[in-house]
Scaffold this motif. Structure first.
Motif, PDB file in Angstrom:
ATOM      1  N   LYS A  43       0.833  -1.205   0.000  1.00  0.00           N
ATOM      2  CA  LYS A  43       0.000   0.000   0.000  1.00  0.00           C
ATOM      3  C   LYS A  43       0.864   1.250   0.000  1.00  0.00           C
ATOM      4  N   ASP A  44       0.252   2.345  -0.393  1.00  0.00           N
ATOM      5  CA  ASP A  44       0.954   3.626  -0.370  1.00  0.00           C
ATOM      6  C   ASP A  44       1.130   4.116   1.058  1.00  0.00           C
ATOM      7  N   ARG A  45       2.135   4.944   1.249  1.00  0.00           N
ATOM      8  CA  ARG A  45       2.313   5.562   2.553  1.00  0.00           C
ATOM      9  C   ARG A  45       1.131   6.473   2.859  1.00  0.00           C
ATOM     10  N   GLU A  46       0.691   6.431   4.090  1.00  0.00           N
ATOM     11  CA  GLU A  46      -0.478   7.203   4.521  1.00  0.00           C
ATOM     12  C   GLU A  46      -0.107   8.081   5.700  1.00  0.00           C
ATOM     13  N   ARG A  47      -0.522   9.338   5.636  1.00  0.00           N
ATOM     14  CA  ARG A  47      -0.312  10.209   6.779  1.00  0.00           C
ATOM     15  C   ARG A  47      -1.356   9.881   7.838  1.00  0.00           C
ATOM     16  N   VAL A  48      -0.900   9.630   9.038  1.00  0.00           N
ATOM     17  CA  VAL A  48      -1.788   9.247  10.137  1.00  0.00           C
ATOM     18  C   VAL A  48      -2.227  10.472  10.924  1.00  0.00           C
ATOM     19  N   GLY A 103       5.716  29.618   6.149  1.00  0.00           N
ATOM     20  CA  GLY A 103       4.972  29.877   7.371  1.00  0.00           C
ATOM     21  C   GLY A 103       4.036  28.774   7.808  1.00  0.00           C
ATOM     22  N   TYR A 104       3.992  27.681   7.046  1.00  0.00           N
ATOM     23  CA  TYR A 104       3.068  26.607   7.370  1.00  0.00           C
ATOM     24  C   TYR A 104       3.786  25.266   7.468  1.00  0.00           C
ATOM     25  N   CYS A 105       3.246  24.419   8.317  1.00  0.00           N
ATOM     26  CA  CYS A 105       3.776  23.060   8.382  1.00  0.00           C
ATOM     27  C   CYS A 105       3.314  22.278   7.158  1.00  0.00           C
ATOM     28  N   PRO A 106       4.188  21.479   6.597  1.00  0.00           N
ATOM     29  CA  PRO A 106       3.799  20.721   5.403  1.00  0.00           C
ATOM     30  C   PRO A 106       2.745  19.671   5.710  1.00  0.00           C
ATOM     31  N   VAL A 107       2.034  19.286   4.671  1.00  0.00           N
ATOM     32  CA  VAL A 107       1.042  18.221   4.830  1.00  0.00           C
ATOM     33  C   VAL A 107       1.735  16.871   4.694  1.00  0.00           C
ATOM     34  N   ASN A 108       2.523  16.715   3.633  1.00  0.00           N
ATOM     35  CA  ASN A 108       3.205  15.447   3.384  1.00  0.00           C
ATOM     36  C   ASN A 108       4.712  15.587   3.149  1.00  0.00           C
ATOM     37  N   ASP A 109       5.178  16.760   2.816  1.00  0.00           N
ATOM     38  CA  ASP A 109       6.552  16.961   2.375  1.00  0.00           C
ATOM     39  C   ASP A 109       7.476  17.254   3.549  1.00  0.00           C
ATOM     40  N   TYR A 110       7.919  16.212   4.222  1.00  0.00           N
ATOM     41  CA  TYR A 110       8.804  16.348   5.372  1.00  0.00           C
ATOM     42  C   TYR A 110      10.236  15.998   4.989  1.00  0.00           C
ATOM     43  N   ASN A 111      11.167  16.675   5.644  1.00  0.00           N
ATOM     44  CA  ASN A 111      12.570  16.519   5.280  1.00  0.00           C
ATOM     45  C   ASN A 111      13.256  15.349   5.972  1.00  0.00           C
ATOM     46  N   TYR A 112      12.790  15.006   7.166  1.00  0.00           N
ATOM     47  CA  TYR A 112      13.495  14.018   7.968  1.00  0.00           C
ATOM     48  C   TYR A 112      12.550  12.892   8.376  1.00  0.00           C
ATOM     49  N   TRP A 113      13.107  11.692   8.348  1.00  0.00           N
ATOM     50  CA  TRP A 113      12.297  10.507   8.641  1.00  0.00           C
ATOM     51  C   TRP A 113      13.056   9.571   9.568  1.00  0.00           C
ATOM     52  N   GLY A 114      12.289   8.912  10.445  1.00  0.00           N
ATOM     53  CA  GLY A 114      12.886   7.885  11.284  1.00  0.00           C
ATOM     54  C   GLY A 114      12.939   6.557  10.549  1.00  0.00           C
ATOM     55  N   GLN A 115      13.463   5.539  11.244  1.00  0.00           N
ATOM     56  CA  GLN A 115      13.603   4.212  10.644  1.00  0.00           C
ATOM     57  C   GLN A 115      12.308   3.406  10.692  1.00  0.00           C
ATOM     58  N   GLY A 116      11.389   3.818  11.519  1.00  0.00           N
ATOM     59  CA  GLY A 116      10.107   3.141  11.588  1.00  0.00           C
ATOM     60  C   GLY A 116      10.015   2.148  12.732  1.00  0.00           C
ATOM     61  N   THR A 117       8.785   1.900  13.148  1.00  0.00           N
ATOM     62  CA  THR A 117       8.503   0.892  14.166  1.00  0.00           C
ATOM     63  C   THR A 117       7.271   0.111  13.711  1.00  0.00           C
TER      64      THR A 117
END
Length: 123
Positions: A43-48, A103-117
């Motif tokens: 599946k595609d990545r989904e913003r929670v 001036g706004y927080c992005p909806v999906n375009d984030y620069n940094y990501w963790g390794q996941g859990t």
């Protein structure tokens, strides 16, 4: 630079709860905006959920009323309390962070990501 480390995933029965944590370090201005995403196999990545520019939380329709996003600023930690879990919530969960853009927080375009859990919900 920003470092993100997720924890709290695991296996749980349907109807159960988990709390995910994302420990953030590095430049404060580069991680002022934070969010949780998930991706299930095939599946595609989904913003929670994400922190909005106003400071409030925004949730995907699929988790509204069940998940709660919060921040512990003293500990530089983003928390995701997940209740009433079901099999559809099974996925790898990722913490994301980034600076404000125009001036706004992005909806999906984030620069940094963790390794996941990994979160696995079984019936």
């Amino acid at each position: 630079q920003v470092q993100l480390v997720e924890s709290g995933g695991g296996s749980v029965l349907s109807g159960g709860s988990l709390r995910l944590s994302c420990a953030a370090s590095g430049s404060t201005s580069l991680r002022v905006c934070m969010a949780w995403f998930r991706q299930a196999p095939g599946k595609d990545r989904e913003r929670v959920a994400r922190i909005r520019s106003s400071g409030g939380a925004e949730y995907a329709d699929s988790v509204k009323g069940r998940f709660t996003l919060s921040q512990d600023n003293a500990k530089n930690t983003l928390l995701l309390q997940m209740d009433s879990l079901n099999s559809e919530d099974t996925a790898m969960y990722y913490c994301a962070a980034g600076p404000k853009k125009y001036g706004y927080c992005p909806v999906n375009d984030y620069n940094y990501w963790g390794q996941g859990t990994q979160v696995t919900v079984s019936s």
